[in-house]
Design an enzyme around this catalytic site. Structure first.
Site, mmCIF file in Angstrom:
data_model
loop_
_atom_site.group_PDB
_atom_site.id
_atom_site.type_symbol
_atom_site.label_atom_id
_atom_site.label_comp_id
_atom_site.label_asym_id
_atom_site.label_seq_id
_atom_site.Cartn_x
_atom_site.Cartn_y
_atom_site.Cartn_z
ATOM 1 C CD1 TRP A 156 51.313 46.700 53.844
ATOM 2 C CD2 TRP A 156 50.575 44.718 54.630
ATOM 3 N NE1 TRP A 156 50.048 47.056 54.641
ATOM 4 C CE2 TRP A 156 49.673 45.835 55.308
ATOM 5 C CE3 TRP A 156 50.679 43.708 55.538
ATOM 6 C CZ2 TRP A 156 48.749 45.916 56.120
ATOM 7 C CZ3 TRP A 156 49.729 43.397 56.515
ATOM 8 C CH2 TRP A 156 48.601 44.455 56.551
ATOM 9 C CB SER A 178 60.815 67.150 46.149
ATOM 10 O OG SER A 178 61.882 68.147 46.394
ATOM 11 N NE ARG A 252 52.793 50.512 41.028
ATOM 12 C CZ ARG A 252 52.712 51.811 41.407
ATOM 13 N NH1 ARG A 252 52.670 52.811 40.391
ATOM 14 N NH2 ARG A 252 52.654 52.339 42.520
ATOM 15 C CD GLN A 288 23.649 28.791 22.725
ATOM 16 O OE1 GLN A 288 22.714 29.711 23.200
ATOM 17 N NE2 GLN A 288 23.591 28.554 21.542
ATOM 18 C CD GLN A 346 28.903 30.986 39.917
ATOM 19 O OE1 GLN A 346 29.468 31.316 40.807
ATOM 20 N NE2 GLN A 346 27.489 30.555 39.820
ATOM 21 C CG PHE A 348 35.863 23.862 39.388
ATOM 22 C CD1 PHE A 348 36.469 24.479 38.212
ATOM 23 C CD2 PHE A 348 36.412 22.599 39.691
ATOM 24 C CE1 PHE A 348 37.367 24.048 37.599
ATOM 25 C CE2 PHE A 348 37.432 22.035 39.144
ATOM 26 C CZ PHE A 348 37.962 22.810 38.139
ATOM 27 C CD GLU A 373 55.181 45.153 42.850
ATOM 28 O OE1 GLU A 373 55.383 45.730 41.904
ATOM 29 O OE2 GLU A 373 55.617 44.170 43.301
ATOM 30 C CD GLN A 377 40.718 51.211 44.917
ATOM 31 O OE1 GLN A 377 41.697 50.408 45.272
ATOM 32 N NE2 GLN A 377 39.737 50.506 44.636
#
Ligand code: CAA
Length: 408
Positions: A156, A178, A252, A288, A346, A348, A373, A377
């Site tokens: 990706w 770490s 982000r 409406q 919708q 359109f 990125e 979740q």
């Protein structure tokens, strides 16, 4: 419409990006979506208007790092084409590891050419089996004398087909938890449209995508790729994961801005269509049910935009809340983009579903913003982790819970 409450400098970046979008992107957005080819003519426009300077510090040829300015530019570009918005933003994503962790020499070497728009940038973190679990990557870098030898692959990789500078992450200490990962800068020779090959670096797949089709997303393999020792970001191994996370905090809000751009772009066309489309003897904008859709879309786009600006300000000011705000903006704005672009289709009706009209492309371009990125979740996980830490500051409320302590 511009927000008059933004600083003058930010408004100038926004106006400049809008001009680039109208002049270079809008006329060709659908052409490149169909061709699925990198839009070099747009890249030349971005360079001519100096847009790459907006995220690079002044001392390295930029106009000063400002995530707010970056977001304003990305929104304008994405309003015209979501793919071209991210194609630009990825240059910042790939440059941020050098800015947050690079040595002075690395900054001097790479950033001025990036700011000038001569060198395009990509970012290689994900792998086939390491997406959300970025730390689970397997790509390795082993020291051999004055060089690092890289083996493995990256998945990706947005812009990877055209980028001269590719910031990649690899395992340098598999036994550490770490300090397992380090960042490296992989440079390919050339400038602008020229891009040379290097031994050990091969693009093995160019993805065929639902959206952001103008921008190449590729898989890269490294086979004994040899890098000089000075391409290790920061000159010390083990800091790569932290640099990746710090980079994502800065980047982000840019994805969130891309999402706001897609949503606003679709809303603009939906509004235009609704005021012109006549059914039952009146424009559908007089109904409406359509008004409610439009009103809800507009509120959500504006709320998302304001959250993006707030996140960008937190990131620029390096506040403690920057990590949470970046995740909130990314998650909220990209969910809004999916909802708003779907509702634009919708409005359109049948025409919206067809490639002859502009809104289906916004919907396709919006979908990936909920995924890359960091999936939404993962953003919710980051937000929740921050909230749980902040809960310690709520202890004073315990005294206001009406039920006595021994009965809770
Ligand atoms: N800033 C600085 N340090 C940070 C940090 C931050 N925002 N977040 C975490 N860290 C540090 C932690 O303090 C910790 O340090 P120590 O080990 O010294 O204590 C270390 O990093 C590990 O942190 P976690 O335990 O939180 O790490 P984790 O493995 O649980 O992962 C995660 C957390 C949030 C899920 C992270 O893996 C993540 O963000 N995943 C998503 C990856 C992602 O966004 N990929 C996108 C690829 S780019 C892309 O899509 C590009 C494109 O083409 C457009």
């Amino acid at each position: 419409m511009s927000d008059p409450l933004l600083p003058q400098e930010a408004l100038e970046w926004q106006a400049r990006a809008r001009e680039v979008a109208d002049k270079f992107i809008r006329p060709v957005a659908w052409k490149y979506d169909r061709l699925q080819q990198y839009p070099w003519e747009v890249q030349r426009g971005l360079k001519e208007y100096g847009l790459f300077k907006c995220f690079v510090p002044k001392e390295y040829g930029g106009a000063g790092t400002s995530v707010l300015n970056l977001c304003l530019v990305v929104e304008e570009l994405a309003k015209a084409c979501g793919g071209m918005g991210v194609g630009f933003a990825v240059n910042a994503l790939g440059s941020f590891p050098i800015m947050v962790g690079g040595t002075e020499e690395q900054k001097q070497r790479f950033l001025p050419e990036i700011a000038a728009g001569n060198k395009l940038v990509a970012f290689g973190l994900s792998e086939r089996d390491a997406g959300s679990d970025a730390a689970g990557m397997q790509c390795s870098a082993v020291r051999d004398g004055d060089e690092w030898v890289i083996n493995g692959h990256k998945k990706w990789n947005t812009n990877g087909l055209v980028a001269h500078v590719n910031t990649i992450f690899a395992v340098t200490d598999k036994d550490s938890r770490s300090r397992r990962i380090s960042a490296f800068v992989v440079e390919r020779p050339g400038n602008g449209e020229e891009l040379g090959d290097i031994d050990g670096f091969r693009v093995v797949k160019v993805e065929d995508k639902l959206g952001i089709r103008a921008i190449p997303v590729v898989e890269i393999e490294f086979n004994d790729l040899r890098l000089p020792a000075d391409r290790l970001v920061g000159g010390k191994p083990g800091l790569g994961f932290k640099h990746a996370m710090m980079t994502l905090d800065k980047a982000r809000p840019g994805v969130a801005a891309q999402a706001v751009g897609c949503a606003q772009g679709a809303l603009d066309f939906a509004l235009l269509y609704a005021t012109g489309r006549v059914q039952f003897g009146k424009p559908i904008s007089s109904r409406q049910m359509i008004q409610q859709l439009l009103a809800d879309m507009a509120q959500k786009v504006e709320a998302a935009r304001q959250l993006v600006h707030a996140a960008a300000r937190h990131v620029d000011a390096e506040t403690k809340a920057a990590n949470k705000f970046a995740a909130m903006a990314k998650c909220f704005a990209t969910d809004v983009a999916m909802e708003v672009t779907t509702n634009a289709v919708q409005i359109f009706g049948g025409y919206g579903f067809m490639r002859d009209y502009p809104v289906e492309k916004y919907m396709r371009d919006a979908k990936i913003t909920q995924i890359y990125e960091g999936t939404n979740q993962v953003q919710r996980l980051v937000i929740a982790r921050n909230l749980i830490k902040e809960a310690a500051g709520l202890d004073h409320l315990r005294g206001f819970i009406p039920i006595p302590e021994d009965q809770r």
